[in-house]
Design a protein around this motif. Sequence first.
Motif, PDB file in Angstrom:
ATOM      1  N   ASN A   1      12.220 -11.352  34.139  1.00 24.40           N
ATOM      2  CA  ASN A   1      10.949 -11.765  33.871  1.00 24.40           C
ATOM      3  C   ASN A   1      10.739 -12.695  34.933  1.00 24.40           C
ATOM      4  O   ASN A   1       9.355 -13.565  34.586  1.00 24.40           O
ATOM      5  CB  ASN A   1      11.056 -11.384  33.202  1.00 24.40           C
ATOM      6  CG  ASN A   1      10.907  -9.979  32.106  1.00 24.40           C
ATOM      7  OD1 ASN A   1      10.351  -8.880  32.794  1.00 24.40           O
ATOM      8  ND2 ASN A   1      11.607 -10.075  31.411  1.00 24.40           N
ATOM      9  N   ARG A   2      11.193 -13.622  35.501  1.00 26.11           N
ATOM     10  CA  ARG A   2      11.080 -15.099  36.121  1.00 26.11           C
ATOM     11  C   ARG A   2      11.415 -15.318  37.480  1.00 26.11           C
ATOM     12  O   ARG A   2      12.492 -15.857  37.021  1.00 26.11           O
ATOM     13  CB  ARG A   2      11.222 -16.325  34.614  1.00 26.11           C
ATOM     14  CG  ARG A   2      12.927 -16.202  34.284  1.00 26.11           C
ATOM     15  CD  ARG A   2      12.677 -16.728  32.761  1.00 26.11           C
ATOM     16  NE  ARG A   2      13.939 -16.971  32.699  1.00 26.11           N
ATOM     17  CZ  ARG A   2      15.144 -18.247  32.775  1.00 26.11           C
ATOM     18  NH1 ARG A   2      13.921 -18.855  33.440  1.00 26.11           N
ATOM     19  NH2 ARG A   2      16.569 -18.170  31.702  1.00 26.11           N
ATOM     20  N   PRO A   3      11.698 -14.699  37.795  1.00 26.43           N
ATOM     21  CA  PRO A   3      12.150 -14.279  39.584  1.00 26.43           C
ATOM     22  C   PRO A   3      12.155 -16.032  40.181  1.00 26.43           C
ATOM     23  O   PRO A   3      13.043 -15.719  41.453  1.00 26.43           O
ATOM     24  CB  PRO A   3      11.590 -13.323  40.208  1.00 26.43           C
ATOM     25  CG  PRO A   3      10.769 -12.770  39.234  1.00 26.43           C
ATOM     26  CD  PRO A   3      11.321 -13.171  38.139  1.00 26.43           C
ATOM     27  N   LEU A   4      10.673 -16.035  40.202  1.00 22.60           N
ATOM     28  CA  LEU A   4      10.810 -17.398  40.406  1.00 22.60           C
ATOM     29  C   LEU A   4      11.695 -18.750  39.964  1.00 22.60           C
ATOM     30  O   LEU A   4      11.823 -19.406  40.818  1.00 22.60           O
ATOM     31  CB  LEU A   4       9.541 -18.303  40.019  1.00 22.60           C
ATOM     32  CG  LEU A   4       8.484 -18.442  41.130  1.00 22.60           C
ATOM     33  CD1 LEU A   4       9.086 -18.310  42.842  1.00 22.60           C
ATOM     34  CD2 LEU A   4       6.613 -19.676  40.887  1.00 22.60           C
TER      35      LEU A   4
ATOM     36  N   GLY B   1      13.150 -19.311  43.666  1.00 24.73           N
ATOM     37  CA  GLY B   1      12.567 -20.912  43.358  1.00 24.73           C
ATOM     38  C   GLY B   1      13.551 -22.509  43.776  1.00 24.73           C
ATOM     39  O   GLY B   1      13.248 -23.014  44.288  1.00 24.73           O
ATOM     40  N   ILE B   2      14.319 -22.006  42.475  1.00 22.13           N
ATOM     41  CA  ILE B   2      14.968 -23.317  43.033  1.00 22.13           C
ATOM     42  C   ILE B   2      16.265 -23.161  43.753  1.00 22.13           C
ATOM     43  O   ILE B   2      16.463 -24.211  44.623  1.00 22.13           O
ATOM     44  CB  ILE B   2      16.238 -23.299  41.277  1.00 22.13           C
ATOM     45  CG1 ILE B   2      15.746 -23.045  40.176  1.00 22.13           C
ATOM     46  CG2 ILE B   2      17.541 -23.916  41.925  1.00 22.13           C
ATOM     47  CD1 ILE B   2      16.348 -23.248  38.483  1.00 22.13           C
ATOM     48  N   ALA B   3      16.245 -22.682  43.748  1.00 21.27           N
ATOM     49  CA  ALA B   3      17.768 -22.160  45.261  1.00 21.27           C
ATOM     50  C   ALA B   3      17.209 -22.011  46.292  1.00 21.27           C
ATOM     51  O   ALA B   3      16.900 -23.499  47.032  1.00 21.27           O
ATOM     52  CB  ALA B   3      17.719 -20.621  45.518  1.00 21.27           C
ATOM     53  N   GLY B   4      15.535 -21.616  46.936  1.00 21.47           N
ATOM     54  CA  GLY B   4      14.665 -21.921  48.080  1.00 21.47           C
ATOM     55  C   GLY B   4      14.556 -23.459  47.977  1.00 21.47           C
ATOM     56  O   GLY B   4      14.178 -24.414  49.238  1.00 21.47           O
TER      57      GLY B   4
ATOM     58  N   PHE C   1       9.273 -18.226  48.483  1.00 18.49           N
ATOM     59  CA  PHE C   1       8.193 -17.121  48.715  1.00 18.49           C
ATOM     60  C   PHE C   1       8.842 -15.798  47.866  1.00 18.49           C
ATOM     61  O   PHE C   1       8.146 -14.768  47.579  1.00 18.49           O
ATOM     62  CB  PHE C   1       7.299 -16.637  49.986  1.00 18.49           C
ATOM     63  CG  PHE C   1       6.573 -18.320  49.831  1.00 18.49           C
ATOM     64  CD1 PHE C   1       4.780 -18.138  49.606  1.00 18.49           C
ATOM     65  CD2 PHE C   1       6.963 -19.574  50.613  1.00 18.49           C
ATOM     66  CE1 PHE C   1       3.843 -19.281  49.284  1.00 18.49           C
ATOM     67  CE2 PHE C   1       5.533 -20.876  50.575  1.00 18.49           C
ATOM     68  CZ  PHE C   1       4.458 -20.490  50.150  1.00 18.49           C
ATOM     69  N   THR C   2       9.910 -15.325  48.540  1.00 21.16           N
ATOM     70  CA  THR C   2      10.106 -14.464  47.609  1.00 21.16           C
ATOM     71  C   THR C   2      10.232 -14.369  46.534  1.00 21.16           C
ATOM     72  O   THR C   2       9.804 -13.370  45.594  1.00 21.16           O
ATOM     73  CB  THR C   2      12.038 -13.807  48.379  1.00 21.16           C
ATOM     74  OG1 THR C   2      11.633 -13.819  49.845  1.00 21.16           O
ATOM     75  CG2 THR C   2      12.159 -13.043  47.894  1.00 21.16           C
ATOM     76  N   GLY C   3      10.824 -14.898  45.953  1.00 19.35           N
ATOM     77  CA  GLY C   3      10.442 -15.261  44.597  1.00 19.35           C
ATOM     78  C   GLY C   3       9.302 -14.955  43.940  1.00 19.35           C
ATOM     79  O   GLY C   3       9.173 -14.653  43.099  1.00 19.35           O
ATOM     80  N   PHE C   4       8.278 -16.117  44.198  1.00 20.52           N
ATOM     81  CA  PHE C   4       6.863 -15.435  44.642  1.00 20.52           C
ATOM     82  C   PHE C   4       5.828 -14.641  44.197  1.00 20.52           C
ATOM     83  O   PHE C   4       5.035 -14.324  43.287  1.00 20.52           O
ATOM     84  CB  PHE C   4       5.879 -16.581  45.154  1.00 20.52           C
ATOM     85  CG  PHE C   4       4.192 -16.821  45.149  1.00 20.52           C
ATOM     86  CD1 PHE C   4       4.055 -17.634  44.367  1.00 20.52           C
ATOM     87  CD2 PHE C   4       3.449 -16.529  46.086  1.00 20.52           C
ATOM     88  CE1 PHE C   4       2.670 -17.456  43.731  1.00 20.52           C
ATOM     89  CE2 PHE C   4       2.046 -16.361  45.390  1.00 20.52           C
ATOM     90  CZ  PHE C   4       1.696 -17.395  44.456  1.00 20.52           C
TER      91      PHE C   4
END
Length: 321
Positions: A233-236, A240-243, A288-291
């Motif tokens: 429920n929080r993929p960003l 986001g961390i990895a990116g 942006f994948t996570g976004f």
Amino acid sequence: MKRVESMISVVVPVFNEEESLNDFYKELIKYLPKLSENYEIIFIDDGSTDTSFAILKRLEKKDKHIRIFSLRRNIGKAEALSLGFYKARGDIIVTLDADLQDQPSEIQKLLNIHQTKGIDVVCGWRKNRKDKSKMKIISKLFNIVVRKLFDVNIHDYNCGLKLYTKEAAKSLRLYGGMHRFIPVLVYEMGFSVDEVPVRHEMRKFGKSKYGFSKIFKDMPDMFTMLFLVRYMNRPLHFFGIAGGVLAFIGVAILTYLSVLRFMGERIGTRPLLFLGILLVLVGIQIFFTGFLAELMINVAHRERMNYPIKYQTGDVDSKIK
């Protein structure tokens, strides 16, 4: 044995178990009627290529409690269990393999834990496992890794003998190798999980379908589970961390090269320059994948709020929009 008033459904996935099916049925029928007068036995034939289906048909003719669902091809234990859960009509659902390594007589132990503690999912624990040494090593490693990654503190995640409440079983949507992580899945959905030591026997029929090759097949499933449990429920937070880390390293490299360039050094042919540019671009893409995943989840939640409700007052069939 103490009987229960609830209906019990026993779900048995079957794949090429012709040698053990008759003996398994005889053993199961010794104890199941003692547990409840209202029961059913659901056999899921997972595309068997031997005579398993023919044996099941013969058993069905002489026992009205048997229901058979035969798949056109082998699709895996996870999907077979999901089908069994969907078709089960009981308030209590028990899963059991047909190879007789887990004994039907042990169902009573799981039922006792469910009745006394009100546990939603009770797992069998093959404390004194009667398998070959390599099987024990593989299983022990798997259980240790899963126990370290997740918060469900049980000893045996992959025992075929489990008891579920109807709500817990029908909440599961299994595929691939996710049947090995059932305790983790139901715990994350808010159901209570416990285990009880059960008797385990040496394999008398057929060959195990679990070997060293399964370790490599389990790795992607383990990463999938890790993502589903912690970042569904929080993929960003994940992407986001990895990116961000990759982009930061790339920016640091480019900053370093920029300083060298201002000092008069040539950097145009340095491989480090291309590495820095690549890391920045990849980091931005991952972010942006996570976004985008976050936006998709937000839209899905707006369309239908799906909360793990245990009890509600009023119309139980009403839906929150």
